[in-house]
Design a protein around this motif. Structure first.
Motif, PDB file in Angstrom:
ATOM      1  N   ALA A  71       0.832  -1.210   0.000  1.00 21.84           N
ATOM      2  CA  ALA A  71       0.000   0.000   0.000  1.00 21.84           C
ATOM      3  C   ALA A  71       0.859   1.250   0.000  1.00 21.84           C
ATOM      4  CB  ALA A  71      -0.965   0.006   1.186  1.00 21.84           C
ATOM      5  N   ASP A  72       1.814   1.265  -0.949  1.00 22.47           N
ATOM      6  CA  ASP A  72       2.708   2.405  -1.136  1.00 22.47           C
ATOM      7  C   ASP A  72       3.611   2.631   0.074  1.00 22.47           C
ATOM      8  OD1 ASP A  72       3.704   4.317  -2.894  1.00 22.47           O
ATOM      9  OD2 ASP A  72       2.476   5.914  -2.037  1.00 22.47           O
ATOM     10  N   GLY A  73       4.070   1.534   0.655  1.00 18.58           N
ATOM     11  CA  GLY A  73       5.014   1.636   1.768  1.00 18.58           C
ATOM     12  C   GLY A  73       4.384   2.046   3.081  1.00 18.58           C
ATOM     13  N   ASP A  74       3.146   1.683   3.301  1.00 19.90           N
ATOM     14  CA  ASP A  74       2.479   1.982   4.563  1.00 19.90           C
ATOM     15  C   ASP A  74       3.101   1.148   5.691  1.00 19.90           C
ATOM     16  OD1 ASP A  74      -0.035   3.090   6.028  1.00 19.90           O
ATOM     17  OD2 ASP A  74      -0.054   0.939   6.449  1.00 19.90           O
ATOM     18  N   ARG A  75       3.483   1.806   6.799  1.00 15.00           N
ATOM     19  CA  ARG A  75       4.184   1.110   7.882  1.00 15.00           C
ATOM     20  C   ARG A  75       3.377  -0.059   8.428  1.00 15.00           C
ATOM     21  NH1 ARG A  75       8.690   3.519   9.945  1.00 15.00           N
ATOM     22  NH2 ARG A  75       8.557   2.083  11.700  1.00 15.00           N
ATOM     23  N   GLU A  76       2.084   0.151   8.643  1.00 14.70           N
ATOM     24  CA  GLU A  76       1.264  -0.923   9.215  1.00 14.70           C
ATOM     25  C   GLU A  76       1.105  -2.082   8.236  1.00 14.70           C
ATOM     26  OE1 GLU A  76       0.458  -1.139  12.373  1.00 14.70           O
ATOM     27  OE2 GLU A  76       1.647   0.701  12.507  1.00 14.70           O
ATOM     28  N   GLU A  77       1.104  -1.772   6.950  1.00 11.81           N
ATOM     29  CA  GLU A  77       0.991  -2.847   5.960  1.00 11.81           C
ATOM     30  C   GLU A  77       2.284  -3.657   5.896  1.00 11.81           C
ATOM     31  OE1 GLU A  77      -1.182  -5.210   3.416  1.00 11.81           O
ATOM     32  OE2 GLU A  77      -1.818  -3.574   4.741  1.00 11.81           O
ATOM     33  N   VAL A  78       3.428  -2.964   5.978  1.00 12.39           N
ATOM     34  CA  VAL A  78       4.709  -3.685   6.028  1.00 12.39           C
ATOM     35  C   VAL A  78       4.748  -4.575   7.264  1.00 12.39           C
ATOM     36  CG1 VAL A  78       7.219  -3.435   6.189  1.00 12.39           C
ATOM     37  CG2 VAL A  78       5.904  -1.858   4.763  1.00 12.39           C
ATOM     38  N   ARG A  79       4.291  -4.045   8.397  1.00 11.90           N
ATOM     39  CA  ARG A  79       4.252  -4.817   9.631  1.00 11.90           C
ATOM     40  C   ARG A  79       3.350  -6.056   9.486  1.00 11.90           C
ATOM     41  NH1 ARG A  79       5.492  -2.624  14.193  1.00 11.90           N
ATOM     42  NH2 ARG A  79       4.916  -0.566  13.381  1.00 11.90           N
ATOM     43  N   TYR A  80       2.207  -5.864   8.820  1.00  9.11           N
ATOM     44  CA  TYR A  80       1.273  -6.987   8.639  1.00  9.11           C
ATOM     45  C   TYR A  80       1.914  -8.098   7.810  1.00  9.11           C
ATOM     46  CZ  TYR A  80      -3.206  -9.347   8.088  1.00  9.11           C
ATOM     47  OH  TYR A  80      -4.225 -10.271   8.146  1.00  9.11           O
ATOM     48  N   TRP A  81       2.626  -7.707   6.746  1.00 11.83           N
ATOM     49  CA  TRP A  81       3.322  -8.709   5.932  1.00 11.83           C
ATOM     50  C   TRP A  81       4.311  -9.500   6.790  1.00 11.83           C
ATOM     51  CZ3 TRP A  81       3.111 -11.015   1.342  1.00 11.83           C
ATOM     52  CH2 TRP A  81       2.347 -10.434   0.321  1.00 11.83           C
ATOM     53  N   ILE A  82       5.089  -8.811   7.597  1.00  6.21           N
ATOM     54  CA  ILE A  82       6.095  -9.479   8.418  1.00  6.21           C
ATOM     55  C   ILE A  82       5.423 -10.424   9.410  1.00  6.21           C
ATOM     56  CG2 ILE A  82       7.872  -9.120  10.183  1.00  6.21           C
ATOM     57  CD1 ILE A  82       8.499  -6.437   8.772  1.00  6.21           C
ATOM     58  N   GLU A  83       4.375  -9.976  10.027  1.00  5.15           N
ATOM     59  CA  GLU A  83       3.734 -10.781  11.074  1.00  5.15           C
ATOM     60  C   GLU A  83       2.897 -11.926  10.517  1.00  5.15           C
ATOM     61  OE1 GLU A  83       3.309  -7.347  14.543  1.00  5.15           O
ATOM     62  OE2 GLU A  83       1.580  -7.825  13.268  1.00  5.15           O
ATOM     63  N   HIS A  84       2.277 -11.721   9.340  1.00  2.00           N
ATOM     64  CA  HIS A  84       1.326 -12.713   8.830  1.00  2.00           C
ATOM     65  C   HIS A  84       1.759 -13.372   7.517  1.00  2.00           C
ATOM     66  CE1 HIS A  84      -1.645 -11.494  11.853  1.00  2.00           C
ATOM     67  NE2 HIS A  84      -1.260 -10.252  11.602  1.00  2.00           N
ATOM     68  N   GLY A  85       2.738 -12.824   6.850  1.00  2.00           N
ATOM     69  CA  GLY A  85       3.191 -13.422   5.597  1.00  2.00           C
ATOM     70  C   GLY A  85       2.256 -13.164   4.422  1.00  2.00           C
ATOM     71  N   ARG A  86       1.324 -12.252   4.600  1.00  4.07           N
ATOM     72  CA  ARG A  86       0.365 -11.918   3.553  1.00  4.07           C
ATOM     73  C   ARG A  86       0.050 -10.436   3.644  1.00  4.07           C
ATOM     74  NH1 ARG A  86      -2.160 -17.029   2.002  1.00  4.07           N
ATOM     75  NH2 ARG A  86      -3.653 -15.879   0.742  1.00  4.07           N
ATOM     76  N   GLY A  87      -0.571  -9.901   2.577  1.00  3.14           N
ATOM     77  CA  GLY A  87      -0.883  -8.487   2.553  1.00  3.14           C
ATOM     78  C   GLY A  87      -2.348  -8.223   2.825  1.00  3.14           C
ATOM     79  N   ARG A  88      -2.644  -7.522   3.900  1.00  4.99           N
ATOM     80  CA  ARG A  88      -4.042  -7.229   4.241  1.00  4.99           C
ATOM     81  C   ARG A  88      -4.680  -6.321   3.195  1.00  4.99           C
ATOM     82  NH1 ARG A  88      -4.590  -4.854  10.038  1.00  4.99           N
ATOM     83  NH2 ARG A  88      -3.042  -3.444   9.111  1.00  4.99           N
ATOM     84  N   ALA A  89      -4.003  -5.226   2.850  1.00 10.28           N
ATOM     85  CA  ALA A  89      -4.556  -4.304   1.858  1.00 10.28           C
ATOM     86  C   ALA A  89      -4.655  -4.963   0.494  1.00 10.28           C
ATOM     87  CB  ALA A  89      -3.696  -3.045   1.780  1.00 10.28           C
ATOM     88  N   LEU A  90      -3.651  -5.772   0.163  1.00 12.90           N
ATOM     89  CA  LEU A  90      -3.620  -6.440  -1.140  1.00 12.90           C
ATOM     90  C   LEU A  90      -4.807  -7.381  -1.303  1.00 12.90           C
ATOM     91  CD1 LEU A  90      -1.800  -6.961  -3.700  1.00 12.90           C
ATOM     92  CD2 LEU A  90      -0.897  -8.921  -2.445  1.00 12.90           C
ATOM     93  N   GLU A  91      -5.103  -8.163  -0.283  1.00 11.94           N
ATOM     94  CA  GLU A  91      -6.156  -9.176  -0.392  1.00 11.94           C
ATOM     95  C   GLU A  91      -7.551  -8.620  -0.151  1.00 11.94           C
ATOM     96  OE1 GLU A  91      -5.074 -13.401   0.615  1.00 11.94           O
ATOM     97  OE2 GLU A  91      -3.764 -12.341   2.030  1.00 11.94           O
TER      98      GLU A  91
END
Length: 297
Positions: free
Chosen positions: A213-233
């Motif tokens: 999501a254009d380098g959103d900190r919380e989205e990067v954090r979500y990827w690290i913690e869950h291995g998937r993209g919340r905004a993407l999906e």
């Protein structure tokens, strides 16, 4: 309006929509590269491994003419010679076949380094790409990160200088296997069958921004913690994104139970810093290597 005319209009609109959708799909799948990832490919096509091998574990032989006119066997240095982290020197080797100050001794070798630039075999950009890759390989094979005292809390991460963040972030990424999939220093070049683009994206470019999501900190954090993209999906093409995430050969692991809050914050900040630095050319890799190596001096 006559039924035939209405049908033609619907048909044309559908055709335009299909063409636009196809163009968008192909545009989104266009591959992204970095100097390091391009250099890895060029090193193979240019024949670098034929003489230099795959490293110290894959030695290659040459001969040097001695003072008594007798040939003596000697080894050929690996491409990523340990301690050779100066971009200009690597570029000089590739461009001219040998730095001028070493030319006389080089003439005594039976096998001599080709002058890829002088002979017109490689462009300046291609030479820089190979240099960037070889320097990144030198870092990967020789750099051993220092151990750091844990930071007291998440707020302390924001107080780190860029150099300290690079050292801590690199150590964490290296120890946790991030570079194994995302490329040395996060520069990409790892294939991934059945994924959307056929490779695992690095941290250095537009792929990273599109997935976060254009380098959103919380989205990067979500990827690290869950291995998937919340905004993407959850976006308009979320179903398609989920299908590719489910079918890809190498899925992203979830680190929620591996990292504590401070480690996650360090990694989030480090990945965003790498992305701001952009794809690293040879000089960029050299600068980053100097910062990393200084942590143990």
């Amino acid at each position: 309006m006559k039924p035939a005319s209405a049908f033609k209009i619907v048909f044309i609109v559908a055709l335009v929509a299909a063409a636009g959708g196809g163009f968008f799909y192909q545009y989104e799948r266009a591959p992204e590269s970095s100097p390091v990832s391009r250099g890895a490919h060029l090193a193979t096509t240019a024949g670098c491994f034929a003489c230099h091998g795959l490293g110290a574990e894959d030695p290659r032989t040459n001969y040097r003419l001695g003072s008594n006119d007798a040939w003596r066997s000697r080894g050929i240095d690996p491409i990523w010679e340990e301690g050779l982290l100066e971009a200009d020197e690597v570029i000089e080797w590739i461009t001219h076949g040998v730095p001028e100050r070493r030319r006389e001794r080089h003439q005594q070798l039976l096998l001599r380094m080709p002058a890829y630039g002088d002979d017109g075999h490689l462009s300046p950009r291609e030479i820089n790409d190979i240099a960037a890759w070889s320097l990144a390989e030198a870092v990967r094979r020789s750099h051993r990160p220092a151990r750091f005292e844990p930071l007291p809390d998440v707020a302390a991460v924001a107080a780190l200088s860029d150099d300290d963040l690079i050292r801590r972030g690199d150590a964490l990424a290296r120890d946790s296997g991030c570079y194994q999939c995302h490329g040395e220093l996060g520069q990409g070049a790892v294939s991934n069958l059945a994924s959307f683009k056929g490779y695992i994206p690095g941290f250095q470019g537009d792929d990273f921004l599109a997935l976060t999501a254009d380098g959103d900190r919380e989205e990067v954090r979500y990827w690290i913690e869950h291995g998937r993209g919340r905004a993407l999906e959850s976006g308009p093409l979320g179903g398609l994104a989920s299908r590719y995430l489910d079918q890809q050969a190498i899925p992203m692991p979830a680190y929620a139970d591996i990292f504590d809050d401070v480690e996650t914050e360090i990694l989030v900040s480090y990945l965003l810093l790498l992305n701001r630095m952009g794809p690293l050319d040879a000089q960029g890799v050299e600068a980053l290597a100097i910062t990393l190596i200084s942590d143990s001096e």
